[in-house]
Design an enzyme around this catalytic site. Structure first.
Site, mmCIF file in Angstrom:
data_model
loop_
_atom_site.group_PDB
_atom_site.id
_atom_site.type_symbol
_atom_site.label_atom_id
_atom_site.label_comp_id
_atom_site.label_asym_id
_atom_site.label_seq_id
_atom_site.Cartn_x
_atom_site.Cartn_y
_atom_site.Cartn_z
ATOM 1 N N GLN A 27 53.852 33.599 99.140
ATOM 2 C CA GLN A 27 55.118 32.488 99.233
ATOM 3 C C GLN A 27 55.601 32.778 98.106
ATOM 4 O O GLN A 27 56.531 31.839 97.059
ATOM 5 C CB GLN A 27 53.715 31.570 98.310
ATOM 6 C CG GLN A 27 52.693 30.877 99.815
ATOM 7 C CD GLN A 27 51.790 31.428 99.488
ATOM 8 O OE1 GLN A 27 51.445 32.373 99.519
ATOM 9 N NE2 GLN A 27 50.481 30.453 100.131
ATOM 10 N N ASP A 74 45.879 24.121 93.146
ATOM 11 C CA ASP A 74 45.325 22.843 94.426
ATOM 12 C C ASP A 74 44.121 21.821 94.756
ATOM 13 O O ASP A 74 43.776 21.476 95.005
ATOM 14 C CB ASP A 74 44.864 23.540 96.027
ATOM 15 C CG ASP A 74 45.932 24.798 96.014
ATOM 16 O OD1 ASP A 74 46.471 25.967 95.295
ATOM 17 O OD2 ASP A 74 46.648 24.537 96.864
HETATM 18 O O1 MRU Z 1 48.069 28.170 101.158
HETATM 19 P P1 MRU Z 1 49.636 26.571 100.084
HETATM 20 O O2 MRU Z 1 50.901 28.327 100.139
HETATM 21 O O3 MRU Z 1 49.602 25.924 101.158
HETATM 22 O O4 MRU Z 1 49.291 27.243 98.568
HETATM 23 C C1 MRU Z 1 48.834 26.209 98.372
HETATM 24 C C2 MRU Z 1 50.105 26.044 96.701
HETATM 25 O O5 MRU Z 1 50.963 26.172 97.271
HETATM 26 C C3 MRU Z 1 49.481 26.510 95.702
HETATM 27 O O6 MRU Z 1 48.395 27.479 95.402
HETATM 28 C C4 MRU Z 1 49.894 27.016 94.721
HETATM 29 O O7 MRU Z 1 50.202 27.287 93.451
HETATM 30 C C5 MRU Z 1 49.600 25.181 94.095
HETATM 31 S S1 MRU Z 1 50.437 24.302 95.091
HETATM 32 C C6 MRU Z 1 52.194 22.810 93.688
#
Ligand code: MRU
Length: 376
Positions: free
Chosen positions: A209, A249
């Site tokens: 990501q 999250d």
């Molecule tokens: O697994 P993902 O890519 O959906 O991950 C969630 C996130 O985007 C992150 O953990 C992020 O750092 C927090 S969400 C603003």
């Protein structure tokens, strides 16, 4: 001509007569290709969240709720809609278990529609609620940016013109959160305020990501450099990082933070070297029903995300295998509150303790389900 109810880079919500649908960026193709997919029904929505066509806690919350609203609109009458919602809301809520956002957005819609006794009011209330949730999330991110900017200003004041070195992990930007992003909002605002900054973007294996964050920063012309996840400790040790800034999250009552796998290691390194470690989050990310991070379910994703990697080869996106061994793929970790310097929220900055969070959000502390109750 469709009616456009909402438009941002990562989401366009439209209506054509009785049909609601939306377009989203297929994040699996970034940073190499910018392509939108059109989502016309709940099944496609569920698939998009499961397969990470869309990702990022706030965005999956909004997309999950849109899946619910589109499904409601397809039912055509009240009783059918109520039966459909009773069956499908729990399914949508549980597609991805760690981020609180799917539960938050789905419950917010259920809370509003439950008292509607007329079909037209019911479906319009569902649509109004999702638009309200989107608007509120954007405002919260903007406010987070303003508070976070003050922190960056303070660091900049000690740097006599040298760039503030910010380390971030995963993607908590506009792709994940509609407009400003959470962790990126202070970064964008610092840049707009002519504060010299440079961002270290950690790759974030296995799904990388970090490259999405790098893509966003490239669009905004913000100086940044990508590093492998394992380089973060070394950079911190070498004094090349002034501040770590990440999203979240889910955050529990005591200030424990669930975030993308690898966050905890960065927090440990930051603590060991006396570097501030900030977590930016809208209040919708708090889970006031949970005492601490041990109660947060950690999503384990498929092995293939570790054993294989996706990239560009001669202009085409392709996947190659890295190993034939077994792999284990926990997608999130918990950073205990004692490693967190402060939480940056839309209402201000607070310590990661129940007392300090309660002082900023007293109504949530009294009623842990307050997050899901909307005043439209
Ligand atoms: O697994 P993902 O890519 O959906 O991950 C969630 C996130 O985007 C992150 O953990 C992020 O750092 C927090 S969400 C603003």
């Amino acid at each position: 001509m469709p009616i456009t109810h909402y438009q941002s880079t990562s989401l366009i919500l439209e209506q054509e007569e009785e049909k609601l649908y939306f377009k989203i960026i297929d994040q699996r193709l970034l940073p190499h290709k910018l392509e939108y997919v059109t989502i016309q029904n709940t099944e496609a929505c569920i698939y998009a969240i499961k397969e990470m066509v869309v990702r990022g806690a706030p965005l999956i919350g909004i997309v999950g709720a849109l899946g619910l609203v589109i499904g409601i609109w397809e039912q055509k009458e009240l009783t059918a809609a109520q039966i459909w919602v009773n069956h499908n809301a729990p399914l949508i809520e549980n597609i991805r278990p760690t981020a609180i956002n799917l539960r938050w957005s789905v419950q917010s819609i259920l809370d509003v529609v439950k008292n509607e006794k007329n079909w037209e009011n019911y479906r319009q209330a569902a649509l109004r609620t999702i638009l309200h949730l989107i608007e509120q999330e954007e405002k919260r991110c903007f406010q987070i940016g303003k508070w976070g900017l003050e922190l960056i200003k303070k660091i900049a004041a000690q740097k006599s013109g040298e760039p503030v070195q910010i380390l971030t992990h995963c993607n908590a930007g506009a792709l994940a959160c509609l407009k400003w992003g959470t962790a990126t909002a202070p970064i964008y605002m610092a840049y707009q305020n002519n504060i010299p900054i440079h961002v270290w973007v950690s790759e974030t294996r296995p799904k990388n990501q970090g490259y999405l964050t790098a893509w966003e920063l490239t669009q905004a012309r913000i100086p940044h450099t990508v590093i492998v996840d394992n380089a973060a400790g070394y950079l911190i040790q070498e004094g090349k990082v002034d501040v770590v800034l990440v999203g979240s999250d889910r955050v529990t009552r005591n200030g424990d933070v669930a975030n993308k796998i690898g966050t905890y290691l960065k927090a440990l390194a930051a603590k060991a070297h006396g570097i501030p470690f900030y977590v930016a989050l809208p209040s919708s990310t708090f889970d006031f029903t949970l005492k601490d991070g041990k109660q947060i379910p950690i999503e384990t994703r498929r092995e293939q995300e570790v054993t294989h990697i996706v990239g560009l080869y001669e202009g085409e996106t392709c996947q190659v295998q890295l190993t034939e061994s077994l792999a284990y793929n926990p997608a999130f970790d918990i950073t205990p509150s004692h490693l967190v310097t402060a939480l940056i929220t839309e209402r201000g900055i607070c310590q990661p303790t129940s007392e300090s969070i309660a002082a900023l959000f007293p109504e949530y502390f009294e009623n842990p389900l307050h997050n899901f109750i909307l005043k439209l």
